[in-house]
Design a protein around this motif. Structure first.
Motif, PDB file in Angstrom:
ATOM      1  N   ASP A 130       0.827  -1.208   0.000  1.00  0.00           N
ATOM      2  CA  ASP A 130       0.000   0.000   0.000  1.00  0.00           C
ATOM      3  C   ASP A 130       0.865   1.264   0.000  1.00  0.00           C
ATOM      4  OD1 ASP A 130      -2.354  -1.408  -0.079  1.00  0.00           O
ATOM      5  OD2 ASP A 130      -2.678  -1.357   2.089  1.00  0.00           O
ATOM      6  N   GLU A 131       1.969   1.211   0.712  1.00  0.00           N
ATOM      7  CA  GLU A 131       2.880   2.361   0.743  1.00  0.00           C
ATOM      8  C   GLU A 131       3.504   2.581  -0.630  1.00  0.00           C
ATOM      9  OE1 GLU A 131       6.754   3.745   3.393  1.00  0.00           O
ATOM     10  OE2 GLU A 131       5.460   2.125   4.130  1.00  0.00           O
ATOM     11  N   LEU A 132       3.828   1.488  -1.299  1.00  0.00           N
ATOM     12  CA  LEU A 132       4.405   1.585  -2.642  1.00  0.00           C
ATOM     13  C   LEU A 132       3.372   2.131  -3.630  1.00  0.00           C
ATOM     14  CD1 LEU A 132       6.779   1.110  -4.536  1.00  0.00           C
ATOM     15  CD2 LEU A 132       6.023  -1.264  -4.784  1.00  0.00           C
ATOM     16  N   LEU A 133       2.127   1.669  -3.529  1.00  0.00           N
ATOM     17  CA  LEU A 133       1.074   2.191  -4.397  1.00  0.00           C
ATOM     18  C   LEU A 133       0.849   3.683  -4.157  1.00  0.00           C
ATOM     19  CD1 LEU A 133      -1.952  -0.257  -4.766  1.00  0.00           C
ATOM     20  CD2 LEU A 133      -0.257   0.427  -6.469  1.00  0.00           C
ATOM     21  N   CYS A 165      -0.662   2.736 -15.057  1.00  0.00           N
ATOM     22  CA  CYS A 165       0.558   3.484 -14.761  1.00  0.00           C
ATOM     23  C   CYS A 165       1.257   2.941 -13.517  1.00  0.00           C
ATOM     24  CB  CYS A 165       0.239   4.966 -14.589  1.00  0.00           C
ATOM     25  SG  CYS A 165      -0.268   5.763 -16.138  1.00  0.00           S
ATOM     26  N   SER A 166       0.487   2.528 -12.511  1.00  0.00           N
ATOM     27  CA  SER A 166       1.093   1.935 -11.319  1.00  0.00           C
ATOM     28  C   SER A 166       1.778   0.620 -11.664  1.00  0.00           C
ATOM     29  CB  SER A 166       0.029   1.713 -10.242  1.00  0.00           C
ATOM     30  OG  SER A 166      -0.427   2.937  -9.709  1.00  0.00           O
ATOM     31  N   ALA A 167       1.136  -0.183 -12.531  1.00  0.00           N
ATOM     32  CA  ALA A 167       1.758  -1.438 -12.966  1.00  0.00           C
ATOM     33  C   ALA A 167       3.090  -1.169 -13.655  1.00  0.00           C
ATOM     34  CB  ALA A 167       0.812  -2.189 -13.908  1.00  0.00           C
ATOM     35  N   LEU A 168       3.102  -0.196 -14.562  1.00  0.00           N
ATOM     36  CA  LEU A 168       4.340   0.136 -15.271  1.00  0.00           C
ATOM     37  C   LEU A 168       5.417   0.633 -14.321  1.00  0.00           C
ATOM     38  CD1 LEU A 168       2.788   1.906 -18.383  1.00  0.00           C
ATOM     39  CD2 LEU A 168       4.200  -0.161 -18.436  1.00  0.00           C
ATOM     40  N   ASP A 222       2.415 -10.685  -9.060  1.00  0.00           N
ATOM     41  CA  ASP A 222       1.006 -11.039  -8.845  1.00  0.00           C
ATOM     42  C   ASP A 222       0.164  -9.765  -8.719  1.00  0.00           C
ATOM     43  OD1 ASP A 222       1.596 -13.746  -8.861  1.00  0.00           O
ATOM     44  OD2 ASP A 222       1.625 -13.931  -6.670  1.00  0.00           O
ATOM     45  N   GLU A 223       0.673  -8.800  -7.975  1.00  0.00           N
ATOM     46  CA  GLU A 223      -0.040  -7.526  -7.819  1.00  0.00           C
ATOM     47  C   GLU A 223      -0.100  -6.774  -9.145  1.00  0.00           C
ATOM     48  OE1 GLU A 223      -1.675  -6.752  -5.272  1.00  0.00           O
ATOM     49  OE2 GLU A 223      -0.804  -7.806  -3.574  1.00  0.00           O
ATOM     50  N   VAL A 224       0.986  -6.820  -9.890  1.00  0.00           N
ATOM     51  CA  VAL A 224       1.016  -6.162 -11.204  1.00  0.00           C
ATOM     52  C   VAL A 224       0.009  -6.820 -12.145  1.00  0.00           C
ATOM     53  CG1 VAL A 224       2.424  -5.842 -13.284  1.00  0.00           C
ATOM     54  CG2 VAL A 224       3.362  -5.271 -11.044  1.00  0.00           C
ATOM     55  N   ASP A 225      -0.083  -8.139 -12.101  1.00  0.00           N
ATOM     56  CA  ASP A 225      -1.044  -8.831 -12.959  1.00  0.00           C
ATOM     57  C   ASP A 225      -2.467  -8.379 -12.640  1.00  0.00           C
ATOM     58  OD1 ASP A 225       0.950 -10.212 -14.252  1.00  0.00           O
ATOM     59  OD2 ASP A 225       0.674 -12.070 -13.119  1.00  0.00           O
ATOM     60  N   HIS A 226      -2.751  -8.182 -11.370  1.00  0.00           N
ATOM     61  CA  HIS A 226      -4.073  -7.689 -10.977  1.00  0.00           C
ATOM     62  C   HIS A 226      -4.319  -6.298 -11.565  1.00  0.00           C
ATOM     63  CE1 HIS A 226      -7.616  -6.932  -8.505  1.00  0.00           C
ATOM     64  NE2 HIS A 226      -7.082  -5.775  -8.162  1.00  0.00           N
ATOM     65  N   LEU A 227      -3.323  -5.425 -11.476  1.00  0.00           N
ATOM     66  CA  LEU A 227      -3.448  -4.076 -12.042  1.00  0.00           C
ATOM     67  C   LEU A 227      -3.614  -4.132 -13.550  1.00  0.00           C
ATOM     68  CD1 LEU A 227      -0.692  -2.251  -9.943  1.00  0.00           C
ATOM     69  CD2 LEU A 227      -3.166  -1.942  -9.718  1.00  0.00           C
ATOM     70  N   ASN A 228      -2.853  -5.006 -14.205  1.00  0.00           N
ATOM     71  CA  ASN A 228      -2.952  -5.121 -15.662  1.00  0.00           C
ATOM     72  C   ASN A 228      -4.320  -5.644 -16.103  1.00  0.00           C
ATOM     73  OD1 ASN A 228      -0.511  -4.068 -16.547  1.00  0.00           O
ATOM     74  ND2 ASN A 228       0.572  -6.020 -16.394  1.00  0.00           N
ATOM     75  N   SER A 254       2.879  -3.547 -21.070  1.00  0.00           N
ATOM     76  CA  SER A 254       2.926  -3.826 -19.635  1.00  0.00           C
ATOM     77  C   SER A 254       2.764  -5.317 -19.365  1.00  0.00           C
ATOM     78  CB  SER A 254       1.831  -3.024 -18.915  1.00  0.00           C
ATOM     79  OG  SER A 254       1.906  -3.201 -17.516  1.00  0.00           O
ATOM     80  N   GLN A 255       1.832  -5.944 -20.064  1.00  0.00           N
ATOM     81  CA  GLN A 255       1.608  -7.379 -19.887  1.00  0.00           C
ATOM     82  C   GLN A 255       2.829  -8.182 -20.322  1.00  0.00           C
ATOM     83  OE1 GLN A 255      -1.931  -7.696 -22.291  1.00  0.00           O
ATOM     84  NE2 GLN A 255      -3.315  -7.330 -20.564  1.00  0.00           N
ATOM     85  N   ARG A 256       3.431  -7.796 -21.440  1.00  0.00           N
ATOM     86  CA  ARG A 256       4.581  -8.537 -21.948  1.00  0.00           C
ATOM     87  C   ARG A 256       5.802  -8.360 -21.053  1.00  0.00           C
ATOM     88  NH1 ARG A 256       3.617 -10.967 -26.541  1.00  0.00           N
ATOM     89  NH2 ARG A 256       5.819 -11.394 -26.905  1.00  0.00           N
ATOM     90  N   LEU A 257       5.982  -7.165 -20.508  1.00  0.00           N
ATOM     91  CA  LEU A 257       7.117  -6.958 -19.608  1.00  0.00           C
ATOM     92  C   LEU A 257       6.936  -7.754 -18.321  1.00  0.00           C
ATOM     93  CD1 LEU A 257       9.779  -5.629 -18.951  1.00  0.00           C
ATOM     94  CD2 LEU A 257       8.531  -3.565 -18.245  1.00  0.00           C
ATOM     95  N   ALA A 258       5.719  -7.824 -17.821  1.00  0.00           N
ATOM     96  CA  ALA A 258       5.461  -8.637 -16.627  1.00  0.00           C
ATOM     97  C   ALA A 258       5.782 -10.104 -16.902  1.00  0.00           C
ATOM     98  CB  ALA A 258       4.007  -8.477 -16.191  1.00  0.00           C
ATOM     99  N   THR A 259       5.423 -10.579 -18.085  1.00  0.00           N
ATOM    100  CA  THR A 259       5.725 -11.967 -18.450  1.00  0.00           C
ATOM    101  C   THR A 259       7.228 -12.200 -18.525  1.00  0.00           C
ATOM    102  OG1 THR A 259       3.655 -12.167 -19.693  1.00  0.00           O
ATOM    103  CG2 THR A 259       5.411 -13.710 -20.249  1.00  0.00           C
TER     104      THR A 259
END
Length: 291
Positions: A130-133, A165-168, A222-228, A254-259
């Motif tokens: 939450d602090e990071l978000l 943007c948060s995911a990126l 996992d959190e990034v996937d939720h955001l994406n 964003s999805q490809r970088l997460a992968t």
């Protein structure tokens, strides 16, 4: 005869500290041809300002106080409370102010970035997700809001843009996890995740990720996937065809970088998108234009 000493402005400092980094260093297409020609100068002005204030806070030769003084000076220029020094770095704020006033995009899309970078000058560790978000809310989300509001999009698009943007931003933190600690003594890895996996911030300085640190990366992804997943609905809400295509491209990137970050080790070497990733993402954007 006494030499006349050179007066150094306590706000702007002695010299421009802008780095040579450019649009090619970003995870998203800056100054994209997908933007309408009439909007490209506005986007370039915003990008130039964001790059300069990022360089100010990441400069290793400046003290925290000097960084904050420069950043606050830039904020005052954006708000019309100070004249910009006639130097390239300071002038990016004056130029952007003119563009924001011309387009009616809120000044906060620029000043919120400064809030994040002032935080970077004094804070180098994060306790939890939450602090990071909360950091991403100021460091990344204003970029998407600027672009959408520039294109006249509805406020309903903004929360989905924030997710993207948060995911990126988190993906960028993972890409730079070693360099940030090594050069800036800064880590965005949540301490509670590290503690839960028996990992330490300093583990990013090893030759490769230890199992505990790898699990921390996967928790963040996992959190990034939720955001994406949340952000994937964004292109369908965007009315401007060019902006809709741009959003589709960035979601795909964003999805490809997460992968890639799932498969590769950012400690062993910086993980980044390849040419093929860009081609596939732009193909997705093109389909959005046609559809």
């Amino acid at each position: 005869m006494n030499a006349i000493s050179k007066t150094i402005d306590p706000v702007w400092g002695e010299s421009d500290v802008t780095s040579p980094k450019g649009a090619g260093d970003e995870n998203f297409p800056v100054g994209s041809l997908l933007f309408a020609k009439a909007n490209r100068a506005h986007v370039t002005a915003y990008y130039n300002f964001a790059r300069v204030i990022d360089d100010m806070v990441d400069n290793a030769t400046l003290s925290a106080d000097a960084k904050i003084a420069r950043l606050k000076g830039m904020e005052e220029v954006i708000r019309g409370e100070r004249e910009a020094l006639y130097r390239a770095d300071a002038q990016t704020a004056a130029i952007l102010r003119r563009h924001l006033l011309q387009t009616g995009v809120p000044l906060e899309t620029a000043t919120d970035l400064i809030t994040a970078f002032v935080q970077d000058a004094v804070k180098n560790r994060y306790g939890n997700w939450d602090e990071l978000l909360g950091y991403c809310r100021f460091s990344a989300n204003p970029v998407g809001r600027f672009l959408l509001l520039l294109h006249g999009e509805k406020v309903e698009t903004l929360p989905l843009s924030d997710a993207l943007c948060s995911a990126l931003q988190v993906l960028n933190h993972l890409q730079d996890v070693t360099g940030d600690l090594k050069t800036l003594n800064r880590s965005y890895l949540p301490q509670d995740m590290l503690d839960a996996e028996g990992a330490k911030v300093e583990d990013v300085l090893l030759a490769r990720s230890k199992p505990g640190l790898r699990r921390v990366f996967d928790h963040l992804l996992d959190e990034v996937d939720h955001l994406n997943r949340e952000a994937s609905a964004l292109p369908g809400l965007v009315r401007d065809r060019r902006m809709r295509a741009y959003c589709a491209v960035v979601v795909a990137l964003s999805q490809r970088l997460a992968t890639r970050l799932r498969r590769e080790d950012p400690v062993a070497g910086r993980v980044k998108l390849g040419r093929g990733d860009g081609v596939l993402a732009f193909a997705k954007g093109a389909r959005t234009l046609i559809g």
